[in-house]
Design an enzyme around this catalytic site. Sequence first.
Site, PDB file in Angstrom:
ATOM      1  N   LYS A   1      52.098  65.424  -3.027  1.00  0.00           N
ATOM      2  CA  LYS A   1      50.938  64.726  -2.197  1.00  0.00           C
ATOM      3  C   LYS A   1      50.675  63.490  -2.765  1.00  0.00           C
ATOM      4  O   LYS A   1      50.762  62.584  -2.308  1.00  0.00           O
ATOM      5  CB  LYS A   1      49.975  65.618  -1.710  1.00  0.00           C
ATOM      6  CG  LYS A   1      49.160  64.905  -0.879  1.00  0.00           C
ATOM      7  CD  LYS A   1      49.734  64.474   0.741  1.00  0.00           C
ATOM      8  CE  LYS A   1      48.830  64.042   1.564  1.00  0.00           C
ATOM      9  NZ  LYS A   1      49.396  63.999   2.927  1.00  0.00           N
TER      10      LYS A   1
ATOM     11  N   LYS B   1      39.454  59.042  -1.069  1.00  0.00           N
ATOM     12  CA  LYS B   1      39.552  60.246  -2.014  1.00  0.00           C
ATOM     13  C   LYS B   1      41.067  60.409  -2.637  1.00  0.00           C
ATOM     14  O   LYS B   1      41.174  60.470  -3.924  1.00  0.00           O
ATOM     15  CB  LYS B   1      39.428  61.372  -1.182  1.00  0.00           C
ATOM     16  CG  LYS B   1      39.831  62.799  -1.827  1.00  0.00           C
ATOM     17  CD  LYS B   1      39.902  63.874  -0.828  1.00  0.00           C
ATOM     18  CE  LYS B   1      40.769  63.758   0.379  1.00  0.00           C
ATOM     19  NZ  LYS B   1      41.836  64.647   0.952  1.00  0.00           N
TER      20      LYS B   1
ATOM     21  N   THR C   1      44.481  67.825   0.994  1.00  0.00           N
ATOM     22  CA  THR C   1      44.883  66.861  -0.073  1.00  0.00           C
ATOM     23  C   THR C   1      43.847  67.078  -1.080  1.00  0.00           C
ATOM     24  O   THR C   1      42.706  66.628  -1.027  1.00  0.00           O
ATOM     25  CB  THR C   1      45.244  65.463   0.524  1.00  0.00           C
ATOM     26  OG1 THR C   1      45.976  65.715   1.531  1.00  0.00           O
ATOM     27  CG2 THR C   1      45.502  64.860  -0.717  1.00  0.00           C
TER      28      THR C   1
END
Length: 288
Positions: free
Chosen positions: A170, A238, A95
């Site tokens: 995502k 993150k 990701t």
Amino acid sequence: MKVGFIGLGVMGQSMAGHILEAGYDLVVYNRTKSKANDLVDRGAEWANSPKQVAELADIVITIVGYPKDIEEVYLGEEGLFSGAKAGNIFIDMTTSTPSLAIELAEKGKELNVGVIDAPVTGGDIGAKEGRLAVLVGAEADDLEKVAPVIETFAAKVAHFGSHGAGQHAKVVNQIMVAGTMLGLAEMMAYAKQADLNLDEVVATIGSGAASNRSLENYGPRVIKDDYSPGFFVKHFVKDLKIALDEAEQASLELPMTELAYKLYSQLAEQGHENDGTQAIVKLWWDDN
Ligand code: NAP
């Protein structure tokens, strides 16, 4: 066809195992070599660097931690591009940011190498059971060539568009997960103070209008006081930051995602960055 795999953590370990089980020749590399032991015992070949993986394999899948890890694995002195052959296809499933996905694809074009961004969703359980959903940004031709390998660990492969579109998809996924994880935490906090039976709560709520994968995967772990990852708090911080940065560039406000970022950052600062994301309940249950 020989497949390379880099990043043998919570996700990669299971995904690489499915590729091996499907009968592909597999060559692996990971920062900590010992994490490859099980796969090597089962027939995978060890390579000493990403460069060597690229030299040995036709297609290479990467799923490392952060964008800086991807830069090292792809662009470093011993990185994938330094060993790339024309016709290779590299698939990054970490990701990461849409902009890095585009940068890698442009670098690949110079070398006649296809680069695909294909982050995944479904968690550690989805990886173990080989039923991940894969969110793809790619040239259609490249995706067609690698789809059979991806399908060894995926239940769904969705092509969202060109380079970067997989990472945008995502971001969308993580925005939704931000909501379901905060919902899980508040639901558990309320149910506990109301002295409800938590097993009954998770089983019943999970079969009704509020059902969702965060509740299904993490509710039972919270009840067992199991805060092992799963999905690391540090990785969710993150992801939420990537979502907020992308939204800011688009002048879009995401107040729920901002709240999730604030609470998960707080949790990480309290020393829980290597716990699973279900540890968010600890912000309420300070006795844990
Ligand atoms: P993880 O357990 O930390 O695995 C990452 C692996 O990549 C580690 O084994 C790490 O090596 C390796 N690595 C990092 N930098 C490297 C480098 N420069 N060279 C070689 N290997 C390197 O994390 P994970 O849970 O599998 O997650 C991986 C990625 O998938 C993250 O971006 C995460 O956000 C995403 N993701 C996770 C989940 C989930 O539920 N876990 C679900 C969807 C997406 P070491 O062994 O030395 O640490």
